[in-house]
Structure formats: C-alpha cells, structure tokens
Design a protein around this motif. Structure first.
Motif, PDB file in Angstrom:
ATOM      1  N   ASN A 361      54.824  41.621  42.679  1.00  0.00           N
ATOM      2  CA  ASN A 361      53.054  42.410  42.096  1.00  0.00           C
ATOM      3  C   ASN A 361      52.340  41.382  42.034  1.00  0.00           C
ATOM      4  N   ALA A 362      51.848  40.473  42.720  1.00  0.00           N
ATOM      5  CA  ALA A 362      49.974  39.509  42.770  1.00  0.00           C
ATOM      6  C   ALA A 362      50.148  39.813  43.894  1.00  0.00           C
ATOM      7  N   ILE A 363      48.817  40.505  44.566  1.00  0.00           N
ATOM      8  CA  ILE A 363      48.215  41.610  45.262  1.00  0.00           C
ATOM      9  C   ILE A 363      47.305  40.308  46.086  1.00  0.00           C
ATOM     10  N   VAL A 364      47.383  39.699  46.983  1.00  0.00           N
ATOM     11  CA  VAL A 364      45.612  38.490  46.727  1.00  0.00           C
ATOM     12  C   VAL A 364      45.393  39.174  47.968  1.00  0.00           C
ATOM     13  N   LYS A 365      44.204  39.549  48.005  1.00  0.00           N
ATOM     14  CA  LYS A 365      42.951  40.366  49.133  1.00  0.00           C
ATOM     15  C   LYS A 365      42.637  39.470  50.749  1.00  0.00           C
ATOM     16  N   LYS A 366      42.440  37.805  49.941  1.00  0.00           N
ATOM     17  CA  LYS A 366      42.482  36.901  51.588  1.00  0.00           C
ATOM     18  C   LYS A 366      42.947  36.307  51.487  1.00  0.00           C
ATOM     19  N   LEU A 367      43.372  36.069  52.113  1.00  0.00           N
ATOM     20  CA  LEU A 367      44.235  34.743  52.641  1.00  0.00           C
ATOM     21  C   LEU A 367      44.018  33.873  51.715  1.00  0.00           C
ATOM     22  N   HIS A 368      42.745  32.526  52.310  1.00  0.00           N
ATOM     23  CA  HIS A 368      42.636  31.545  51.465  1.00  0.00           C
ATOM     24  C   HIS A 368      41.817  31.634  50.490  1.00  0.00           C
ATOM     25  N   SER A 369      42.219  32.911  50.192  1.00  0.00           N
ATOM     26  CA  SER A 369      42.414  33.143  47.534  1.00  0.00           C
ATOM     27  C   SER A 369      43.581  31.787  47.438  1.00  0.00           C
ATOM     28  N   VAL A 370      44.541  31.757  47.726  1.00  0.00           N
ATOM     29  CA  VAL A 370      45.673  31.513  47.387  1.00  0.00           C
ATOM     30  C   VAL A 370      45.504  30.323  47.173  1.00  0.00           C
ATOM     31  N   GLU A 371      44.798  29.411  47.777  1.00  0.00           N
ATOM     32  CA  GLU A 371      43.986  27.457  47.384  1.00  0.00           C
ATOM     33  C   GLU A 371      43.554  27.537  46.036  1.00  0.00           C
ATOM     34  N   THR A 372      42.670  28.615  45.865  1.00  0.00           N
ATOM     35  CA  THR A 372      41.668  28.545  44.448  1.00  0.00           C
ATOM     36  C   THR A 372      42.985  28.982  44.034  1.00  0.00           C
ATOM     37  N   LEU A 373      43.531  29.941  43.469  1.00  0.00           N
ATOM     38  CA  LEU A 373      44.479  30.505  43.263  1.00  0.00           C
ATOM     39  C   LEU A 373      45.831  29.226  42.124  1.00  0.00           C
ATOM     40  N   GLY A 374      46.112  28.536  43.601  1.00  0.00           N
ATOM     41  CA  GLY A 374      47.148  27.182  42.573  1.00  0.00           C
ATOM     42  C   GLY A 374      46.246  26.102  42.256  1.00  0.00           C
ATOM     43  N   SER A 375      44.910  26.443  42.540  1.00  0.00           N
ATOM     44  CA  SER A 375      43.626  25.131  41.669  1.00  0.00           C
ATOM     45  C   SER A 375      43.592  25.506  40.299  1.00  0.00           C
ATOM     46  N   ALA A 376      43.956  27.126  39.533  1.00  0.00           N
ATOM     47  CA  ALA A 376      42.796  27.441  38.348  1.00  0.00           C
ATOM     48  C   ALA A 376      43.541  26.866  37.138  1.00  0.00           C
ATOM     49  N   SER A 377      42.557  26.350  36.645  1.00  0.00           N
ATOM     50  CA  SER A 377      42.898  25.721  34.930  1.00  0.00           C
ATOM     51  C   SER A 377      42.835  26.203  34.226  1.00  0.00           C
ATOM     52  N   VAL A 378      42.184  27.585  33.865  1.00  0.00           N
ATOM     53  CA  VAL A 378      42.036  28.638  32.653  1.00  0.00           C
ATOM     54  C   VAL A 378      42.153  29.746  33.501  1.00  0.00           C
ATOM     55  N   ILE A 379      42.773  30.399  32.578  1.00  0.00           N
ATOM     56  CA  ILE A 379      42.749  32.148  32.770  1.00  0.00           C
ATOM     57  C   ILE A 379      42.782  33.164  31.964  1.00  0.00           C
ATOM     58  N   CYS A 380      42.101  33.595  31.424  1.00  0.00           N
ATOM     59  CA  CYS A 380      41.324  34.226  30.868  1.00  0.00           C
ATOM     60  C   CYS A 380      41.982  35.575  31.351  1.00  0.00           C
ATOM     61  N   SER A 381      42.465  36.226  30.265  1.00  0.00           N
ATOM     62  CA  SER A 381      43.143  37.139  29.871  1.00  0.00           C
ATOM     63  C   SER A 381      42.825  38.772  28.904  1.00  0.00           C
ATOM     64  N   ASP A 382      43.217  39.642  29.055  1.00  0.00           N
ATOM     65  CA  ASP A 382      42.844  40.706  28.124  1.00  0.00           C
ATOM     66  C   ASP A 382      43.730  40.595  27.524  1.00  0.00           C
ATOM     67  N   LYS A 383      44.186  41.465  26.460  1.00  0.00           N
ATOM     68  CA  LYS A 383      45.007  41.875  25.503  1.00  0.00           C
ATOM     69  C   LYS A 383      46.331  42.862  25.794  1.00  0.00           C
ATOM     70  N   THR A 384      45.732  43.553  25.619  1.00  0.00           N
ATOM     71  CA  THR A 384      46.441  45.195  26.350  1.00  0.00           C
ATOM     72  C   THR A 384      47.009  45.594  28.305  1.00  0.00           C
ATOM     73  N   GLY A 385      48.030  45.634  27.569  1.00  0.00           N
ATOM     74  CA  GLY A 385      48.338  45.884  28.837  1.00  0.00           C
ATOM     75  C   GLY A 385      48.623  44.434  29.819  1.00  0.00           C
ATOM     76  N   THR A 386      47.784  43.238  28.976  1.00  0.00           N
ATOM     77  CA  THR A 386      49.127  42.380  29.973  1.00  0.00           C
ATOM     78  C   THR A 386      49.535  41.843  29.632  1.00  0.00           C
ATOM     79  N   LEU A 387      49.092  41.923  28.192  1.00  0.00           N
ATOM     80  CA  LEU A 387      49.567  40.068  27.088  1.00  0.00           C
ATOM     81  C   LEU A 387      50.796  41.164  26.607  1.00  0.00           C
ATOM     82  N   THR A 388      50.095  41.805  26.539  1.00  0.00           N
ATOM     83  CA  THR A 388      51.363  42.996  25.990  1.00  0.00           C
ATOM     84  C   THR A 388      51.712  44.337  26.379  1.00  0.00           C
ATOM     85  N   ARG A 389      52.612  45.122  26.300  1.00  0.00           N
ATOM     86  CA  ARG A 389      53.889  46.149  27.005  1.00  0.00           C
ATOM     87  C   ARG A 389      52.951  47.635  27.396  1.00  0.00           C
TER      88      ARG A 389
END
Length: 996
Positions: A361-389
């Motif tokens: 369920n994680a659709i990465v649009k560009k192949l080379h974005s994978v390296e950035t994803l593995g380097s994430a140090s902060v995840i800023c998330s909405d609450k509704t639907g993402t952290l909740t049901r």
C-alpha cells in the motif's frame, strides 16, 4: 441514446475547443451552433445538445467506450516509443564497450600478424581468433541481459504509473463514477470539487462558489472565480469564466462541466512540447554511482599506465607482439575493474523494491525516491484517517438544554438518542434541540451517504466528518424534518475560515431563505449573538459563551472532535432583499461566497456535536518502531488542542500531560530562530492552517531533518511538495495533492509510512550489499592482473628466456567472470532479506556517501585476499614459483601456464561466490540466515555449473584457454577460495568487537 451520425459534430466541437477551424455540424432538431462555435459564447445546454449528452445523466458507458475508441485517450502526445532494436543497440553505447571493441580489433590484428608470420606447414597458432570471437559473444550476451533487465524495470515503472494514474469524477448513466483521467472523452460531464485537477477543457453547466487556480496555464497567481453564465463576447483565455481547462486545479467550491476538448485538443496540449522538454535531476544515488565509476576509471587508467611503463622499462618492447600484448593487458585491467551491469542491476533492484512497497500500500512514484524515504528523520502526519481509523461517528450532541448520546458506530444509519443525564428535567427540549442540531449539520453539508445495493454496506461519499453528521441525522430522523429545504447557494469551508454555510429555501414556507452554518465551535460562536433554547430564541450571554467553551474543552479532553451548528432566518424569499447583500451591475446578487461577513452575521446558536474517530490500533506500535529507528513523529491537525494531545498521548507521540501548540501560538513567535527552537521540541500542533504546515516543514528542514509530510487537501499541496518526502492520501487525498507527492498511501495509514521507511532502508542496504560485492570482486580481479604482472617472475608466470608480456588471466576469462558474477548473484542480493535490524539505527543523512570509508575498507581488504589466493593457486601449478617448483620439462611452460590460468580462473570465480555470501552484511556473520536467500543460492548454483562447462566442454576450452582439472586441483581451488570467506569472518569479528 446517442446517434452515431453525430460523430462529426463531436469531432468538430472537439476541434473548436482547441482553436482549429473545423466547422460544427449538428442535427437541426438539437439546435444549430454558429460556424466555428466558441463554447464560451454558447449556452451550456446548446453545447450539451451539440455533443449529444444530457447534463443530468451523462454519457452511457457504452457510448463513452465508443468515443474513446473514436477520439483516443485523454493524454498529451508523447515522444514515440523507442523501437526494441534501438533499445538493444543502446546497450553498446558505453565507453567500456568501446574499449572492448578496441580490444577485439587489437586481438584480430595480433591473430592476422601471427598467421602472416607463421612458417608454412608448421603447427602453432590459433586456427580462429578465439579471443576476438569470445569478446564479441560476451558483449552480445551482456547486451541481451542488459536489455532484459531494462525491460523489466520499464514494466515495473509502468505498473507504478498505472497505480498512481490520476482519476476524475464523471457522470455516467446518471451516477457519479470515478475513472482514470485518460478515459475521459468529449461529451463527458466532469464533476469538480475542491482539490480536484481539471482533466480536460470543458464548458461549465453548474458552478457553486467555484474557484480554479489557472497559474499553470495563464500565469494568473490568484484563483479565478467561475460561473456557468454565457459570455457576451469573446475574451482572452484567463477571462473565460465559464470554461475550465486541462491541467488547472479547483481551490474552492463545486461544479460540473461538459468536456469540449481532450488530450492534444486542449489549451495545455498546445504547449505540450514545452512540458516535455523538462528533465529530472539526478538523485544522490545516481550521482554517487557516477562518482564511483569515475573513480574506478581513473584508478584503472593510472594502474594501466604504471604497469605499461614498468614493463617498458624492465623488459622493453621487442616487437609488435609485445606492444599488442601490452595493450591487451591494459584492456584486461579495464575489463577487470568495471562492473558492466551495475547501472542495469541498480535500476532493476529499485524497481523490484518499489513493487514490493506497492504491494504493501505504499506507492512510490519515482524509483530513486526510495533512498530519500530510507533517510527520513521526521514524519509529520495528519491525525484524521492516518493516525485514526477515519470512521467518524457522532456520539454526543450537546444543546443548551442538555446532552444526548447517539448509539451505533460506523456509517450504517442505525442508532437512537439516549439522554446522558437521566435527571435532566428538559428531556423533551433536549431531544428537540438535538434533532435541530443534527438537521443543521446535515443541511450545511457536501457529503453523501449511499447504500451499496450489492453488498448492503453503507458508503461515505465525501468528507467523513460531514458524512457522520448525515448518518447522525438519519438516526434521529432529522433528515425527514428538514427534507423540505433546498440549497440555493453555498459559502464553502476553507481551512482559514474553519466554517461552512449554505443558503436554503424553505419550500414549505413560501420559499423563505435561511442560512445554515457549521464549523469549529470557538470560531462559529464568534458569529452568533443569539441562542435557541426550548423552541425560543434569546440573546446569547457571556455566561452562555463560557459554558459552551467549557463544554468544548471537556469533549476535546475526551478525544471528541467538536463541531458547532447555527442558523439565521433571512425573512425573505430573495437574497436581493437581504440588507447589505451586494448586487452586480445587472442587478443580480453577486457571488455569495464573497459575502460571508453579511450572511454569516447574527447567527443563532443551536448546539454542538462530539465526533469520535478512534486511533488505529496498529499505529502505537509503528510510532514506537519509528522512535527506535531515530525517527520523530509529529502530529499536525486542525482539531482542538486537547483532542490532539489526547490522541497523541494514546499513540505514544508525546508523554502523559504533553501539550499541543496552536497555529495562533506559532504566529506569535517573533522570528525563524524562535520557530526552530519550538519545532525542535514540540511534536503536536493543533488548530493549524495550511501555511502553518509549510512553516513547520521548512523549520524542520532548516535543522537538517529529512521530513516526510502527509496531506490530503488541496491546501496541503505546498507543504507536501516542499517536504523531502511528500505523502498523499490515496483514499481521501485530492488529485492536486497526489500530483505534488512523491509517495501515495493506498490505505491512508500511518503504519504504512513506517513500513515503507523500513522497506526503503532494506532496499538501500541491499544496494550497498551488491555494491560491496561487485566492487570488491572487481578490485580483486584488478589486483590479480596487476600483481600477476608486477610479480610475474617471483610467481613463475614469466620463465627465463620467454618473450613478451604474459598476463596471469586472459581478457576473455575476466569477461566471463564478470558475466557470471555481475548479473545473477548481484540481482539476487538486491532482493536479499534483511540480515541486520534496519530500524535499530539512526536515519542516514543524504550527505552520507553510499560507499563510505568502512565499505571501501571491506572492498580493498577482500580484493587483496581474493587476488592473493588466486595468484597462490596459480603459483602452485607453475615451475619456479614461491610455493612450488614444478618441472617444466614434462609438459612445457605454455601447457603449465594454461593449467595455472585455469586454476586462477576457477579460484577467482569460487572466491567471488564465497564473497557473495560474505557481502550480505558488513558486521553480521555469514552463518546468520545463511539459507534465507534462495535466489542467491540459485545464482551461485548456475554460476558454478557454467564454470564447469567452461572447464570440461572441449570447444569452450579452446575459446577460454582452459583445460580440465583433476580432483586434487578442485580441492585446491575450493580450499583457497574459502580463505576469502574465512578472512571476511575474522574481519567481522574484529569489527563487532570494536563496535561493542
């Protein structure tokens, strides 16, 4: 039903939309439009008639499919596909290939010279130029493998593009249907809402407070208001208020448009060539690979020059054969150093990894974005639907007379009212006010509730919060009480306003108008000066305000999201009669969305609802795993601070009694330094507007963080685009946000982000694994050739009295080794299961080298060991060596050299197979998960089988300069090659001790 004879009319109208000169021809019974009709100057119904579509029903599915076949897909023309033969030939466009072709030419010249100088009737020399033939064959095989790998990668990218394909809401067979944008056809009725991308050019037939950002087309920075009225005279593109254009986006309101142009027959189609001229920048990983190739190339050139100079000084070049042999030696060094399939393998590994992420369920649009994803140090998330049901349910209704609980969960309209405090004296008044509160909420609403006739499941259409109000109204029968109201206008919700209002006419009361509003209670209360209590309306006192705000605090502390409801009777059947309402030059009411200050004043407070959206049970574990991986989770929501803090505490984002910072408090900070100090510590933000999200992202980036940012609404797009990893919601996300993002969550779940980070780290680890393996193996080959030439006399490779340069391994043998080891084992390592705990270390910085000092240490160490065991194995089968002194009389030096080369050739292949096992981890022992990667063992098996063929098949003996080996020689080969694995294990033991 559509008459097929109208194809000419459709085609003509399609062309007219794009400014071509095709006349419009229509059936006179449907109305005749002028020659070269401009849709903006034509009545919407006439445009619909010309395109043979009912704006209230849309096209039938069958007719849409017929038109799609007739007019083609709704997409801009792209460069024609590259023929397969050109893709195959492109595999030869490489400096290394040119070098090998030069080697082939040199080898052919040497063979011809040898044949020309041969004594007639004497034996000796090769009947065919086997070196040249083998090099060419291996180049062809390498090209075939590269072509296959590239094709697989293209298929993976195509599959991803299908998963992220933009979609459009259209009216088909009387129902709103979501289809791929590419399938939109002329005559379709597209349904537009806030956050949608406009997928084609079209003539508006309905518009409610519709505003569209057209900067991408016209350069106009401010969103343009749209209306369905027919223009009186032709206007410039940016002033065609009744037209919508492909590539623009809806920032506010709703509308419907008749598609008049698709694909290249749109305004943006005219500038398609300019759009296609842009090129993507190289990713850090691509730059690193270019850097590594450059370093290897320079190093090999230096080594080759040093060797050639040393040979010229020590031995001299006596004839043309010496020169040719020396050039072939230089070519051998180059062949040994450069892993030919590196670029193709890297692309395939990324493509396979991204496909695995998409399956989760994680659709990465560009192949080379994978390296950035593995380097994430902060995840800023909405609450509704993402952290909740995102299963919003109205549970509480608080009115001036009391409080009720609404039973039932989810979207099924099954439940009833229960008085919370049974001692409440005004039970009837409380129930009446609760019905009114839910009725107002259901009227001031853009959502819809439908029952799936096949599954019987109730489905939410639109924002889940709005749908929860409709469900609540159904439960208490409020929908029936207010069914006689019909909407005549809307002041839409925006993140800045935090409220929404509609103007509705009462069809049971001479069409009198009423404003119904809903919004954040603390905001909506500021527009109220009256309150409805037990059927009567009285002034709103300060005590009432304080009591309402205290209730908001209480419900928010219980994790409820609160929404207030209010209304205002306008006392007239015409908006033009409302005091203060602005009229335009024609005497009609101006856009009511711009008159909110007038219409939303003097409101009457009815009550508020408490909506619950429980946290996802799996998120708490994901937050903990992210924390263990050195990744900070930040919640950013528009909810009340107490609600946000409660949910964040439950999920482990903050500790008990942690606080949330509001958007107003962010605005009060004096400068960026103060903001950075706050964002470095605070992890929960509430009551924020979209510009606050952007400020938070930029602040975190200034502190050196790699920021992932989730978003769904159109106003989230700037923050999502600015973040290092923009993450769009696949279910609730708008098309604009999806286009701005680098990753799309198909399930809108925070846990999927953390799982994607874990997968991204695993993919990056695997890239490092096969880089460690390939480079150490190739460095081993270089050291073998270099050491074999420099120490030829000590090792017995060069015997006294021999002429010319004797290389330890032939260029064809080195090419064969690379063919065996570069492809299958490296690809197998690219899908290797994690050998290390990838979430037990801090995030990698993007400035960190892919091949760092420790890895170069591994590469050089293994390369030296590999070369040493190979040369020792050759020495053991040569006369005059360090370890043996075999007699040359029995078989001759040349025969001994062939046997020794076969030994070195085979030892090097087996050493690289053991190296493949050792390279799976920098620190972990090879015996941990030894058999976890079945693909790697399969690749090793294939490589060993092919090596056996080279040694025991007669015609391959001739081509590769090999001879069959005895059982004893095989024991020597395996034993010496095994030293590479043993040395690697000892090095890992030392490194583990140092790390501890």
């Amino acid at each position: 039903m559509v008459d097929h004879e109208n194809d000419q009319a459709i085609h003509s109208h399609h062309s007219a939309a794009s400014g071509t000169e095709n006349p419009m021809v229509v059936d006179s019974a449907q109305g005749v439009l002028p020659h070269d009709a401009d849709p903006s100057l034509t009545d919407a119904q006439a445009v619909a008639d010309a395109l043979n579509v009912d704006p209230n029903v849309g096209l039938s599915q069958a007719e849409a499919e017929r038109r799609l076949a007739k007019f083609g897909p709704n997409e801009l023309a792209s460069a024609p596909p590259v023929p397969k033969w050109k893709k195959f030939l492109a595999q030869f466009k490489d400096p290394l290939v040119y070098l090998l072709l030069a080697a082939t030419a040199i080898s052919l010249v040497a063979w011809f010279i040898e044949k020309a100088n041969a004594v007639p009737g004497a034996e000796g020399g090769e009947a065919l130029p086997f070196d040249a033939i083998v090099i060419v064959l291996i180049l062809i095989v390498n090209a075939v493998l590269g072509y296959i790998q590239e094709s697989k990668a293209e298929q993976a990218v195509e599959a991803l593009s299908q998963m992220t394909a933009p979609q459009t809401n259209v009216l088909r067979d009387g129902r709103i249907t979501r289809i791929n944008t590419v399938d939109v056809v002329p005559g379709d009725i597209i349904v537009l809402g806030e956050g949608d991308s406009v997928s084609a050019d079209g003539r508006l037939c309905v518009a409610a407070s519709l505003r569209i950002a057209e900067a991408s087309l016209t350069g106009e920075s401010v969103a343009v208001g749209k209306k369905a009225d027919t223009l009186e005279h032709a206007k410039a593109l940016g002033d065609r208020a009744n037209m919508v254009f492909n590539g623009t986006s809806v920032t506010q309101g709703t509308g419907r448009a008749i598609v008049t142009g698709t694909g290249m027959n749109t305004q943006v189609g005219k500038i398609a060539d300019l759009l296609q001229a842009t090129e993507d920048d190289e990713s850090p990983l691509q730059k690193e690979m270019n850097y590594v190739s450059k370093v290897l190339g320079i190093a090999v050139c230096i080594i080759a020059v040093v060797v050639l100079v040393a040979l010229a000084i020590t031995e001299g070049f006596n004839d043309i054969h010496d020169v040719i042999d020396s050039l072939l030696l230089a070519v051998s060094l180059a062949v040994a150093a450069v892993p030919e399939g590196l670029a193709a393998i890297l692309t395939v590994v990324l493509a396979l990894g991204v496909q695995r992420m998409a399956m989760h369920n994680a659709i990465v649009k560009k192949l080379h974005s994978v390296e950035t994803l593995g380097s994430a140090s902060v995840i800023c998330s909405d609450k509704t639907g993402t952290l909740t049901r995102n299963e919003m349910t109205v549970e509480r209704v608080v009115t001036p007379s009391g409080e009720v609980q609404i039973t039932g969960t989810g979207y099924a309209p099954e439940g009833r009212m229960v008085i919370v405090d049974q001692r409440t004296p005004e039970r009837a008044a409380t129930e009446m006010e609760a019905v009114a509160t839910l009725g107002v909420g259901a009227l001031a609403n853009d959502g819809d509730l439908r029952e799936n006739t096949q599954s019987g499941i109730w489905e939410a259409i639109g924002d889940p919060t709005e749908v929860s109000l409709i469900v609540g109204a159904h439960k208490v029968k409020a929908d029936r009480r207010y069914a006689h109201y019909s909407r005549v206008g809307e002041i839409p919700f925006t993140s800045e306003r935090k409220r929404m209002s509609i103007v509705a006419q009462d069809n049971a009361d001479a069409g009198r108008l009423t404003v119904f509003s809903k919004g954040a209670p603390d905001v909506l209360l500021g527009y109220c000066n009256r309150i409805a209590v037990d059927g009567a309306v009285r002034p709103l006192t300060e005590g009432d305000r304080q009591q309402i705000l205290a209730t908001v605090e209480r419900l928010s502390g219980e994790a409820y999201r609160t929404l207030g409801q209010a209304y205002r009777p306008l006392g007239t059947a015409s908006l033009a009669d409302v005091p203060g309402v602005i009229l335009n030059a024609a005497g009609h009411v101006a856009d009511i969305a711009e008159q909110s200050d007038i219409l939303e004043s003097d409101l009457i407070w009815v009550g508020m609802v408490g909506i619950i959206d429980p946290p996802r049970t799996e998120v708490r574990a994901s937050v903990a795993e992210a924390h263990r991986a050195g990744i900070r989770t930040v919640m950013i929501t528009g909810d009340h601070p107490l609600t946000a803090a409660r949910i964040a505490t439950d999920l482990g984002i903050i500790e008990q009694n942690g606080k949330a910072l509001t958007g107003d408090q962010l605005d009060a900070l004096p400068d960026d330094d103060a903001l950075d100090a706050v964002t470095s510590e605070v992890s929960v933000y509430a009551r924020v507007a979209p510009e606050h999200k952007l400020k938070i992202v930029k602040s975190l980036q200034r502190q050196g963080n790699i920021v992932a940012m989730t978003g769904d609404g159109v106003n989230d797009a700037p923050a999502v685009k600015t973040a290092d990893i923009g993450v769009a919601m696949g279910i609730t996300g708008t098309e604009v946000t999806k286009q701005s993002a680098k990753m799309i969550l198909a399930d809108d779940n925070f846990s999927t982000i953390v799982a994607a980070v874990r997968e991204g780290r695993g993919i990056f680890d695997n890239i490092r694994k096969f880089l460690r393996y390939l480079l150490s193996s190739n460095v081993g080959e270089v050291f073998t050739v270099f050491g074999g030439v420099i120490f030829a006399g000590f090792l017995g490779i060069t015997q006294p009295g021999t002429q010319g340069v004797t290389v330890p391994l032939l260029a064809t043998q080195l090419l064969w080794i690379n063919l065996l080891t570069d492809a299958a084992p490296a690809l197998a390592m690219g899908v290797d299961p994690s050998t290390d705990d990838v979430m037990a270390r801090r995030p990698r910085r993007l400035t960190d080298r892919v091949i760092d000092g420790e890895m170069w240490g591994d590469i050089i160490f293994i390369g030296v060991i590999m070369a040493a065991v190979t040369l020792v194995g050759m020495d053991m089968h040569l006369a005059g060596g360090l370890f043996t002194d075999r007699s040359v009389a029995a078989v001759g030096h040349e025969a001994q050299m062939v046997e020794a080369r076969t030994m070195g050739f085979t030892i090097l292949v087996f050493a690289q197979m053991f190296n493949a096992l050792a390279s799976r981890s920098h620190l972990q022992s090879v015996f941990v998960g030894l058999f976890a990667n079945k693909w790697l063992w399969g690749a090793i098996g294939v490589s060993v089988a092919l090596q056996l063929a080279v040694i025991y098949v007669p015609f391959l003996n001739t081509a590769f300069g090999t001879v069959p080996l005895s059982a004893g020689a095989w024991l020597e080969c395996v034993g010496l090659a095994l030293i590479v694995l043993i040395a690697s294990e000892l090095r890992k033991c030392v490194l583990r001790a140092m790390h501890r």
